[in-house]
Design an enzyme around this catalytic site. Structure first.
Site, PDB file in Angstrom:
ATOM      1  N   ALA A   1       0.832  -1.201   0.000  1.00 37.51           N
ATOM      2  CA  ALA A   1       0.000   0.000   0.000  1.00 37.51           C
ATOM      3  C   ALA A   1       0.874   1.260   0.000  1.00 37.51           C
ATOM      4  O   ALA A   1       0.643   2.192  -0.781  1.00 37.51           O
ATOM      5  CB  ALA A   1      -0.926   0.003   1.220  1.00 37.51           C
TER       6      ALA A   1
ATOM      7  N   SER B   1       8.923  -2.991  -0.478  1.00 39.23           N
ATOM      8  CA  SER B   1       8.223  -3.463  -1.667  1.00 39.23           C
ATOM      9  C   SER B   1       8.543  -4.890  -2.082  1.00 39.23           C
ATOM     10  O   SER B   1       9.173  -5.123  -3.099  1.00 39.23           O
ATOM     11  CB  SER B   1       8.584  -2.513  -2.813  1.00 39.23           C
ATOM     12  OG  SER B   1       7.531  -2.390  -3.698  1.00 39.23           O
TER      13      SER B   1
ATOM     14  N   ALA C   1       7.021  -9.103  -2.441  1.00 43.60           N
ATOM     15  CA  ALA C   1       5.787  -9.877  -2.644  1.00 43.60           C
ATOM     16  C   ALA C   1       5.639 -10.919  -1.545  1.00 43.60           C
ATOM     17  O   ALA C   1       6.135 -12.040  -1.668  1.00 43.60           O
ATOM     18  CB  ALA C   1       5.825 -10.541  -4.011  1.00 43.60           C
TER      19      ALA C   1
ATOM     20  N   CYS D   1       3.120 -12.536  -0.895  1.00 43.00           N
ATOM     21  CA  CYS D   1       2.295 -13.650  -1.393  1.00 43.00           C
ATOM     22  C   CYS D   1       3.165 -14.777  -1.948  1.00 43.00           C
ATOM     23  O   CYS D   1       2.736 -15.922  -2.028  1.00 43.00           O
ATOM     24  CB  CYS D   1       1.331 -13.147  -2.471  1.00 43.00           C
ATOM     25  SG  CYS D   1       0.484 -11.648  -1.967  1.00 43.00           S
TER      26      CYS D   1
ATOM     27  N   VAL E   1       8.033   3.887  13.533  1.00 46.30           N
ATOM     28  CA  VAL E   1       7.220   5.000  14.036  1.00 46.30           C
ATOM     29  C   VAL E   1       6.465   4.525  15.285  1.00 46.30           C
ATOM     30  O   VAL E   1       5.799   3.495  15.260  1.00 46.30           O
ATOM     31  CB  VAL E   1       6.212   5.471  12.963  1.00 46.30           C
ATOM     32  CG1 VAL E   1       5.264   6.518  13.523  1.00 46.30           C
ATOM     33  CG2 VAL E   1       6.969   6.027  11.755  1.00 46.30           C
TER      34      VAL E   1
ATOM     35  N   ASP F   1      -3.647  -3.297   4.610  1.00 50.52           N
ATOM     36  CA  ASP F   1      -4.067  -4.214   5.683  1.00 50.52           C
ATOM     37  C   ASP F   1      -4.322  -3.540   7.027  1.00 50.52           C
ATOM     38  O   ASP F   1      -4.903  -4.158   7.918  1.00 50.52           O
ATOM     39  CB  ASP F   1      -2.983  -5.277   5.915  1.00 50.52           C
ATOM     40  CG  ASP F   1      -2.964  -6.347   4.844  1.00 50.52           C
ATOM     41  OD1 ASP F   1      -3.699  -6.204   3.855  1.00 50.52           O
ATOM     42  OD2 ASP F   1      -2.205  -7.316   5.011  1.00 50.52           O
TER      43      ASP F   1
ATOM     44  N   TRP G   1     -22.408 -24.198 -23.020  1.00 53.50           N
ATOM     45  CA  TRP G   1     -22.768 -23.338 -21.886  1.00 53.50           C
ATOM     46  C   TRP G   1     -21.599 -23.413 -20.910  1.00 53.50           C
ATOM     47  O   TRP G   1     -21.189 -24.503 -20.509  1.00 53.50           O
ATOM     48  CB  TRP G   1     -24.033 -23.841 -21.188  1.00 53.50           C
ATOM     49  CG  TRP G   1     -25.281 -23.585 -21.975  1.00 53.50           C
ATOM     50  CD1 TRP G   1     -25.881 -24.441 -22.835  1.00 53.50           C
ATOM     51  CD2 TRP G   1     -26.059 -22.394 -21.965  1.00 53.50           C
ATOM     52  NE1 TRP G   1     -26.986 -23.873 -23.375  1.00 53.50           N
ATOM     53  CE2 TRP G   1     -27.131 -22.603 -22.852  1.00 53.50           C
ATOM     54  CE3 TRP G   1     -25.973 -21.164 -21.297  1.00 53.50           C
ATOM     55  CZ2 TRP G   1     -28.109 -21.641 -23.096  1.00 53.50           C
ATOM     56  CZ3 TRP G   1     -26.948 -20.218 -21.533  1.00 53.50           C
ATOM     57  CH2 TRP G   1     -27.995 -20.441 -22.424  1.00 53.50           C
TER      58      TRP G   1
HETATM   59  C1  LIG Z   1       2.420 -15.806   3.243  1.00 53.58           C
HETATM   60  C2  LIG Z   1       1.467 -14.805   2.687  1.00 53.58           C
HETATM   61  C3  LIG Z   1       0.790 -15.061   1.506  1.00 53.58           C
HETATM   62  C4  LIG Z   1      -0.105 -14.146   1.003  1.00 53.58           C
HETATM   63  N1  LIG Z   1      -0.751 -14.433  -0.175  1.00 53.58           N
HETATM   64  C5  LIG Z   1      -1.606 -13.546  -0.690  1.00 53.58           C
HETATM   65  C6  LIG Z   1      -2.250 -13.804  -1.944  1.00 53.58           C
HETATM   66  O1  LIG Z   1      -2.044 -14.843  -2.565  1.00 53.58           O
HETATM   67  N2  LIG Z   1      -3.110 -12.868  -2.428  1.00 53.58           N
HETATM   68  C7  LIG Z   1      -3.353 -11.696  -1.774  1.00 53.58           C
HETATM   69  O2  LIG Z   1      -4.130 -10.856  -2.270  1.00 53.58           O
HETATM   70  N3  LIG Z   1      -2.733 -11.407  -0.596  1.00 53.58           N
HETATM   71  C8  LIG Z   1      -1.882 -12.304  -0.043  1.00 53.58           C
HETATM   72  N4  LIG Z   1      -1.243 -12.021   1.134  1.00 53.58           N
HETATM   73  C9  LIG Z   1      -1.545 -10.757   1.844  1.00 53.58           C
HETATM   74  C10 LIG Z   1      -0.697  -9.613   1.332  1.00 53.58           C
HETATM   75  O3  LIG Z   1       0.641  -9.943   1.370  1.00 53.58           O
HETATM   76  C11 LIG Z   1      -0.964  -8.394   2.189  1.00 53.58           C
HETATM   77  O4  LIG Z   1      -2.332  -8.111   2.109  1.00 53.58           O
HETATM   78  C12 LIG Z   1      -0.185  -7.167   1.726  1.00 53.58           C
HETATM   79  O5  LIG Z   1       1.182  -7.371   1.884  1.00 53.58           O
HETATM   80  C13 LIG Z   1      -0.608  -5.950   2.533  1.00 53.58           C
HETATM   81  O6  LIG Z   1       0.137  -4.853   2.134  1.00 53.58           O
HETATM   82  P1  LIG Z   1       0.290  -3.586   3.098  1.00 53.58           P
HETATM   83  O7  LIG Z   1       1.218  -2.665   2.410  1.00 53.58           O
HETATM   84  O8  LIG Z   1      -1.031  -3.112   3.508  1.00 53.58           O
HETATM   85  O9  LIG Z   1       0.953  -4.170   4.420  1.00 53.58           O
HETATM   86  P2  LIG Z   1       2.345  -4.909   4.626  1.00 53.58           P
HETATM   87  O10 LIG Z   1       2.730  -5.651   3.403  1.00 53.58           O
HETATM   88  O11 LIG Z   1       2.210  -5.653   5.900  1.00 53.58           O
HETATM   89  O12 LIG Z   1       3.353  -3.704   4.786  1.00 53.58           O
HETATM   90  C14 LIG Z   1       3.303  -2.858   5.901  1.00 53.58           C
HETATM   91  C15 LIG Z   1       4.707  -2.372   6.188  1.00 53.58           C
HETATM   92  O13 LIG Z   1       4.641  -1.444   7.254  1.00 53.58           O
HETATM   93  C16 LIG Z   1       5.755  -1.642   8.118  1.00 53.58           C
HETATM   94  N5  LIG Z   1       5.391  -1.124   9.442  1.00 53.58           N
HETATM   95  C17 LIG Z   1       4.443  -1.609  10.291  1.00 53.58           C
HETATM   96  N6  LIG Z   1       4.384  -0.858  11.408  1.00 53.58           N
HETATM   97  C18 LIG Z   1       5.307   0.130  11.269  1.00 53.58           C
HETATM   98  C19 LIG Z   1       5.720   1.221  12.089  1.00 53.58           C
HETATM   99  N7  LIG Z   1       5.153   1.455  13.279  1.00 53.58           N
HETATM  100  N8  LIG Z   1       6.727   2.027  11.642  1.00 53.58           N
HETATM  101  C20 LIG Z   1       7.302   1.810  10.400  1.00 53.58           C
HETATM  102  N9  LIG Z   1       6.939   0.790   9.604  1.00 53.58           N
HETATM  103  C21 LIG Z   1       5.955  -0.038  10.010  1.00 53.58           C
HETATM  104  C22 LIG Z   1       5.950  -3.162   8.095  1.00 53.58           C
HETATM  105  O14 LIG Z   1       7.278  -3.504   8.465  1.00 53.58           O
HETATM  106  C23 LIG Z   1       5.621  -3.504   6.644  1.00 53.58           C
HETATM  107  O15 LIG Z   1       6.759  -3.549   5.823  1.00 53.58           O
HETATM  108  C24 LIG Z   1      -0.323 -12.922   1.675  1.00 53.58           C
HETATM  109  C25 LIG Z   1       0.363 -12.647   2.867  1.00 53.58           C
HETATM  110  C26 LIG Z   1       1.255 -13.569   3.363  1.00 53.58           C
HETATM  111  C27 LIG Z   1       1.993 -13.264   4.645  1.00 53.58           C
END
Ligand SMILES: Cc1cc2nc3c(=O)[nH]c(=O)nc-3n(C[C@H](O)[C@H](O)[C@H](O)COP(=O)(O)OP(=O)(O)OC[C@H]3O[C@@H](n4cnc5c(N)ncnc54)[C@H](O)[C@@H]3O)c2cc1C
Length: 445
Positions: A11, A38, A40, A42, A80, A283, A434
């Site tokens: 995100a 950045s 993956a 997944c 943070v 997330d 179909w």
């Molecule tokens: C094993 C696995 C398989 C998956 N497979 C799938 C799939 O097949 N399809 C699918 O759609 N999704 C899948 N997912 C889910 C997907 O990976 C997550 O939904 C996605 O990574 C979320 O992205 P995000 O950026 O919101 O959060 P994250 O990827 O969790 O990134 C958040 C970042 O914020 C950082 N952070 C947190 N708190 C702080 C703080 N206080 N200060 C500074 N930094 C901080 C963390 O270190 C992290 O790097 C999977 C997840 C896992 C673990």
């Protein structure tokens, strides 16, 4: 204008790239508490089965690329711990040991801190050999630990549990699946989850449903050795805990930010939180569910990337709304591809909707073809409006294609009749005249 983003993954970096691409001379700082940007997540389970050669392959863009090519002030090991919405600052601790305090001002802030695996407070949860999976360091630890492992206990058979179990079983480990409810893959209805159960039996898993963990026990070296459940005790060398995730929002305590479903940050369609100039995506935030017409917590990468992109546009004053999700997800379990979208029957029941289901096992190609494979389909629809509410599709071939067609129909609120009229493709190697989804609809009561 100074944009600060907390969290350097899906995100956060989707937003950062929108800002950099769409706004000249934008000043963007990204604060990431870990050592990677950045990547993956997944793909992490597939490092075990060597379908992904190394964790390096999972990194889409490294921190130097963000700095040098895109001019983003991307900082690793910046944790943070507080946000001050009055002063418009974020503060925390930097460095691998977290010893360097920092405070940074923002004009607009994006919270993209994701979610972390929930690790219930069981006795023994900190023993060696007990793992959760979320990050590159997590999978590296699991991989290294496999050298001393023959028997693995996976607690929880949601997406992460089932995908990791599959790669471990494929590599020849004895894998025990423990699930609290009465069927594996709790995101599915029980009648569809039976196909996962059969596949697990075919592949030699030890399966225990209706089990609750009581505690984990270690040996004299502090390594996990036993899992005690309500009904049994299992000897094991490794425990994977995959019992869901929890949004990372604790550092926002005291800011007055509004939290929503499952403690995730409430956002409107523009990804704005209740605090001025503070946005959230991925997330750590809620997602608007188009079928339920309410906010949900559905932490998936596909949502995080889309919400991040929309947040980036809104941060720079190019308004665009996030259109919401219908809860579409897909996973592989050995020979089976399983997809679900919209509501399960259980969810329709919980929402007190007047619903009915249509079930059908079709052939994935024209039935007269050699080697046709079954495609199991369950549709849930509203009995008064005939709107399609959801579907689950399981098969060895063709499930992914049907899932996305169905997801598109759900996204646009289609009814059964409208779906039956769709001009879908037909050629014998791929389907009957179909399509299996239309066959299912035609068989409804
Ligand atoms: C094993 C696995 C398989 C998956 N497979 C799938 C799939 O097949 N399809 C699918 O759609 N999704 C899948 N997912 C889910 C997907 O990976 C997550 O939904 C996605 O990574 C979320 O992205 P995000 O950026 O919101 O959060 P994250 O990827 O969790 O990134 C958040 C970042 O914020 C950082 N952070 C947190 N708190 C702080 C703080 N206080 N200060 C500074 N930094 C901080 C963390 O270190 C992290 O790097 C999977 C997840 C896992 C673990």
């Amino acid at each position: 204008m100074h944009f600060v983003i907390i969290g350097g993954d899906a995100a956060g970096m989707s937003a950062a790239m929108q800002i950099i691409r769409k706004l000249e001379n934008a000043e963007v700082t990204v604060l990431e508490r870990g050592g990677y940007f950045s990547y993956a997540q997944c793909g992490l389970p597939y490092v075990i089965s060597n379908e992904v050669e190394s964790t390096r392959q999972l990194v889409a863009r490294d921190v130097n690329t963000f700095r040098e090519k895109y001019g983003i002030d991307a900082r690793t090991f910046h944790h943070v711990s507080a946000v001050d919405p009055e002063e418009k600052t974020v503060s925390g601790f930097a460095g691998e040991t977290g010893s360097e305090p920092f405070t940074i001002s923002y004009d607009r802030l994006l919270i993209a801190t994701g979610a972390r695996p929930s690790l219930p407070d069981w006795e023994g949860k900190d023993l060696h050999g007990v793992h959760t999976l979320k990050t590159i360091p997590d999978i590296e630890k699991i991989k290294a630990d496999l050298a001393q492992t023959k028997d693995i206990t996976v607690i929880g058979t949601g997406y992460v549990g089932i995908e990791l179990a599959e790669t471990m079983r494929t590599e020849g480990y004895h894998v025990r699946l423990i699930q609290r409810g009465d069927h594996l893959a709790p995101m599915l209805d029980p009648d569809m989850a039976e196909h996962i159960q059969k596949e697990a039996e075919t592949h030699g898993y030890e399966i225990h449903t209706n089990e609750d963990i009581e505690r984990l026990e270690g040996n004299s070296e502090g390594r996990v050795q036993k899992v005690h459940t309500k009904h049994s005790t299992f000897e094991t060398d490794m425990v994977i805990v995959a019992t869901g995730v929890h949004p990372n929002v604790e550092f926002l305590a005291g800011t007055g930010i509004t939290l929503g479903k499952r403690g995730a940050i409430s956002v409107n369609r523009y990804m704005q939180t209740s605090l001025p100039d503070v946005y959230a995506a991925g997330d750590c935030a809620v997602q608007y569910h188009r079928i339920k017409e309410t906010d949900e917590f559905l932490p998936l990468g596909t949502h995080a990337n889309k919400q991040g992109r929309i947040a980036g546009l809104n941060l720079i004053g190019q308004p665009r709304t996030f259109k919401g999700v219908v809860g579409t997800a897909l996973f592989r379990f050995h020979g089976l591809t399983t997809g679900l979208t919209g509501l399960t029957e259980k969810e329709a029941q919980d929402l007190n909707l007047p619903y009915a289901t249509a079930m059908h096992t079709a052939s994935h190609n024209a039935g007269y073809f050699k080697n046709h494979l079954p495609l199991h389909i369950k549709l849930v629809y509203q009995t008064d409006t005939k709107r399609i509410l959801g579907g689950q599709i399981i098969g060895e071939a063709g499930a992914d294609k049907r899932l996305d067609v169905l997801a598109t129909a759900l996204f646009h609120n289609m009814t059964l009749d409208e779906f039956e009229d769709l001009d879908l493709s037909y050629s014998p190697p791929y389907n009957g005249v179909w399509d299996p989804l239309q066959q299912t609809i035609r068989r409804r009561q």
